[in-house]
Design an enzyme around this catalytic site. Structure first.
Site, PDB file in Angstrom:
ATOM      1  N   HIS A 170       0.861  -1.188   0.000  1.00 20.18           N
ATOM      2  CA  HIS A 170       0.000   0.000   0.000  1.00 20.18           C
ATOM      3  C   HIS A 170       0.899   1.240   0.000  1.00 20.18           C
ATOM      4  CE1 HIS A 170      -2.260   3.124   2.427  1.00 20.18           C
ATOM      5  NE2 HIS A 170      -3.124   2.867   1.470  1.00 20.18           N
ATOM      6  N   ASN A 171       0.522   2.241  -0.789  1.00 16.48           N
ATOM      7  CA  ASN A 171       1.329   3.481  -0.855  1.00 16.48           C
ATOM      8  C   ASN A 171       2.824   3.152  -0.917  1.00 16.48           C
ATOM      9  OD1 ASN A 171      -1.024   4.930  -0.762  1.00 16.48           O
ATOM     10  ND2 ASN A 171      -0.745   5.747   1.276  1.00 16.48           N
ATOM     11  N   GLU A 200       1.411  -0.037  -5.415  1.00 22.64           N
ATOM     12  CA  GLU A 200       0.457   1.064  -5.567  1.00 22.64           C
ATOM     13  C   GLU A 200       1.199   2.326  -5.993  1.00 22.64           C
ATOM     14  OE1 GLU A 200      -3.361   3.005  -3.356  1.00 22.64           O
ATOM     15  OE2 GLU A 200      -1.661   2.477  -2.091  1.00 22.64           O
ATOM     16  N   ASP A 202       0.295   6.345  -6.633  1.00 22.18           N
ATOM     17  CA  ASP A 202      -0.620   7.501  -6.592  1.00 22.18           C
ATOM     18  C   ASP A 202      -0.138   8.536  -7.603  1.00 22.18           C
ATOM     19  OD1 ASP A 202      -2.138   6.469  -4.567  1.00 22.18           O
ATOM     20  OD2 ASP A 202      -2.126   8.300  -3.375  1.00 22.18           O
ATOM     21  N   HIS A 215       1.551  11.327  -2.108  1.00 23.32           N
ATOM     22  CA  HIS A 215       0.279  11.174  -1.403  1.00 23.32           C
ATOM     23  C   HIS A 215      -0.429  12.524  -1.440  1.00 23.32           C
ATOM     24  CE1 HIS A 215      -1.954   9.258   2.244  1.00 23.32           C
ATOM     25  NE2 HIS A 215      -2.557   9.035   1.101  1.00 23.32           N
ATOM     26  N   GLU A 249      -3.522   4.687  -8.519  1.00 20.79           N
ATOM     27  CA  GLU A 249      -4.482   5.567  -7.851  1.00 20.79           C
ATOM     28  C   GLU A 249      -4.432   6.850  -8.669  1.00 20.79           C
ATOM     29  OE1 GLU A 249      -7.390   5.961  -5.542  1.00 20.79           O
ATOM     30  OE2 GLU A 249      -6.180   4.170  -5.231  1.00 20.79           O
TER      31      GLU A 249
END
Length: 630
Positions: A170-171, A200, A202, A215, A249
């Site tokens: 995640h992230n 992931e 973003d 983020h 994302e």
């Protein structure tokens, strides 16, 4: 004979007289005895009779025996040698079969072990094993608790992707917290090196038409999308040959989405999966078929057939707008910023009797990026019923941990049926701004394929993650147990299984080997205890612990036996945790090791220990005896 060999190995080092601590440490390593410098220093000090910082040949022999000739190993050796000085091949074979449960045995195997580990040439030529050879064998990788067969890809890799647990982060770009910390390429590199297969990214609009990764709406630093993709390309298949999924994302404008599409195609080339495979019209292909492939997970316009028909056409400037339904997690009245259900938006969340609240928004997607999404289309989860009726085989859901936990409590069996058909990704709730993690076990129990954790955050959840994905060669793909793949499955992790095939696992914790000393000790001491924690379905979760051995991190002896009855062993993980007892500040973590229960070797085994950050603490380990029946 042993005496003569020993002197021949060390005599030259003492020609100039006594030796100091550094030379002592090097000489022990020359003798193939792994040792922790802190422990050597303490034992050296105890044996340096004149306290001059230099020792004689006899004092060195004494240090060697303290470190290498552990009592518990001497006892085993004497049992099988009949208190003689050597094991003949027949005795060694007897030990390997009776104690190590190595059943596909021949006299040849004993011969090979002697040839590999016996340091004394005359003994080796006589097809015997001295105690020196035996301690080297017992300290070798062949006597580790983790089954060597599980250290390679051994599972069936030809089933559809949805039939596997997939190592997911995640992230991935963050290396500390979610609000202020730096974004760093190391996040991607280290995750890939650990066998992670779902990353992931973003993506946001950057200056000069260059998308950036960070983020959103926070003070985390920015990376160029292009640089991230280049780093992934370099490290994608270093640890595992199996497919990598890039979970985008995506917050970019259509023009920068086109830049992303161009970057993905130019960097990955043929490795990027951008069209259906002929043999898989209505089911997901397997990890085997997708070896060395990169899959894009993102919103998608239209069907796979339409994508196929557009292949090769110019899509520049083609943008589609569609209405997307999304749902907020209800948590009373609070504001979530940039949650994955609602990326980049700030919403007031209003509780409606605890029910999910559906909203609509318009999303613009560049056709060029959309058409790179084939088998991993991101689709908002609405309900199990909606998925049963309308979800397509190539659509996958991302569900936040809070909502997933509610569904797990209320509708576990339906959840299992859902994950049997569709790839389901679970991600940490937005309030985990410190990059903390949830316990992934509860979501593996219901078959969730992509349980995404913050890889940069050490602790119990990452220990479980690393332990689970040790299996199947560290490939990042683990075939789910049959009861999580079966079309007629009745499995519910919250209820005792109907047709259980339990395992009775017995572990005798014999001793500790050169454990890390306490940070509160000025020498090599610690008040050590070991906790054995079992993770699995709720009924199997339990932990037991040893008594405390005071002021001894070098060679604590417990000789305590623990028994576990495990109803669903296919999902169970065992975690060994070594702590130093602290009466005021609480216990101090010294090291741990986690592995799947069914990957445990039987017999006398060594449990290697790892630090909180996941680094090896060799030679620190536990010495145990494992036995289980089914």
């Amino acid at each position: 004979m042993e005496n003569k060999w020993f002197l021949s190995m060390i005599r030259d080092e003492f020609r100039g007289g006594k030796i100091n601590l550094e030379k002592t440490h090097k000489l022990l390593e020359k003798l193939d005895i792994q040792c922790n410098y802190v422990h050597v220093k303490s034992i050296f000090k105890d044996n340096d009779r004149l306290k001059q910082g230099r020792i004689t040949i006899e004092e060195f022999r004494s240090i060697y025996r303290i470190i290498a000739h552990r009592e518990e190993i001497v006892e085993i050796f004497n049992t099988y040698s009949g208190n003689q000085k050597f094991l003949v091949e027949k005795n060694l074979l007897q030990f390997l079969i009776q104690e190590q449960y190595i059943l596909d045995m021949s006299q040849n195997v004993a011969f090979e072990i002697i040839q590999k580990y016996e340091p004394i040439e005359e003994v080796k030529r006589a097809h015997r094993m001295s105690f020196e050879g035996f301690i080297r064998y017992m300290g070798s990788s062949e006597c580790l608790i983790f089954k060597p067969d599980c250290g390679r890809v051994y599972q069936d890799m030809t089933q559809p992707l949805n039939d596997y647990f997939i190592s997911s982060s995640h992230n991935t770009y963050l290396i500390s917290d979610q609000l202020l910390g730096p974004s760093d390429l190391w996040g991607y590199v280290s995750a890939l090196v650990k066998g992670c297969r779902c990353l992931e990214i973003d993506c946001w609009d950057g200056s000069q038409n260059e998308p950036v990764v960070y983020h959103g709406y926070t003070l985390t630093s920015k990376l160029l999308f292009k640089t991230v993709i280049q780093a992934i390309h370099k490290y994608a298949f270093l640890t595992s040959d199996y497919p990598v999924v890039l979970s985008l994302e995506n917050h970019c404008s259509p023009s920068q989405q086109e830049v992303m599409a161009d970057t993905l195609q130019s960097v990955f080339g043929d490795a990027l999966l951008s069209d259906m495979l002929d043999d898989f019209p209505d089911k997901l292909p397997s990890p085997e078929v997708l070896k060395f492939k990169v899959l894009v997970r993102n919103k998608k316009i239209g069907t796979l057939r339409e994508t196929h028909e557009r292949k090769g056409s110019n899509k520049h400037g083609q943008v589609e707008e569609f209405e997307e339904i999304y749902q907020d997690e209800i948590k009373g009245s609070e504001t979530l910023i940039g949650s994955e259900d609602n990326p980049g938006k700030e919403d007031e969340i209003i509780s409606v009797a605890g029910l999910p609240l559906f909203k609509k928004r318009k999303v613009k997607v560049a056709l060029a990026l959309s058409d790179l999404v084939i088998y991993t289309k991101a689709e908002k989860f609405r309900s199990f019923q909606h998925s049963r009726l309308y979800q397509q085989f190539n659509e996958s859901n991302s569900i936040g941990e809070t909502e997933a936990r509610k569904l797990l409590k209320l509708r576990a069996h339906e959840f299992v049926l859902h994950t049997r058909r569709f790839i389901t990704r679970i991600y940490p709730k937005a309030t985990r701004t410190d990059s903390s993690n949830f316990n992934p076990q509860e979501f593996w129990n219901i078959g969730c394929q992509m349980v995404a954790l913050n890889f940069q955050t050490p602790g119990l959840p990452m220990d479980l993650q690393n332990g689970k994905f040790l299996d199947n060669g560290g490939s990042g793909y683990i075939l789910k147990p049959h009861f999580l793949r079966d079309i007629k499955t009745q499995f519910n992790p919250n209820k005792p299984p109907n047709q259980s095939d339990p395992v009775t696992l017995t572990i005798r914790l014999i001793s500790g080997i050169q454990l890390p000393p306490s940070n509160h000790s000025s020498s090599n001491k610690a008040d050590v205890l070991v906790i054995l924690e079992l993770f699995g379905v709720p009924n199997d979760q339990t932990k037991q612990q040893t008594r405390v051995i005071k002021r001894n991190a070098f060679s604590p002896r417990w000789n305590e036996t623990f028994t576990f009855i495990i109803q669903v062993p296919e999902l169970a993980l065992m975690r060994f945790v070594v702590e130093s007892q602290g009466l005021i500040t609480g216990n101090e973590f010294l090291g741990q090791y986690t592995l799947p229960v069914l990957s445990m070797n039987k017999g006398y085994r060594r449990v290697p220990l790892f630090s909180r950050m996941g680094e090896s603490l060799e030679p620190a380990s536990l010495f145990i005896y494992v036995w289980y029946v089914r």
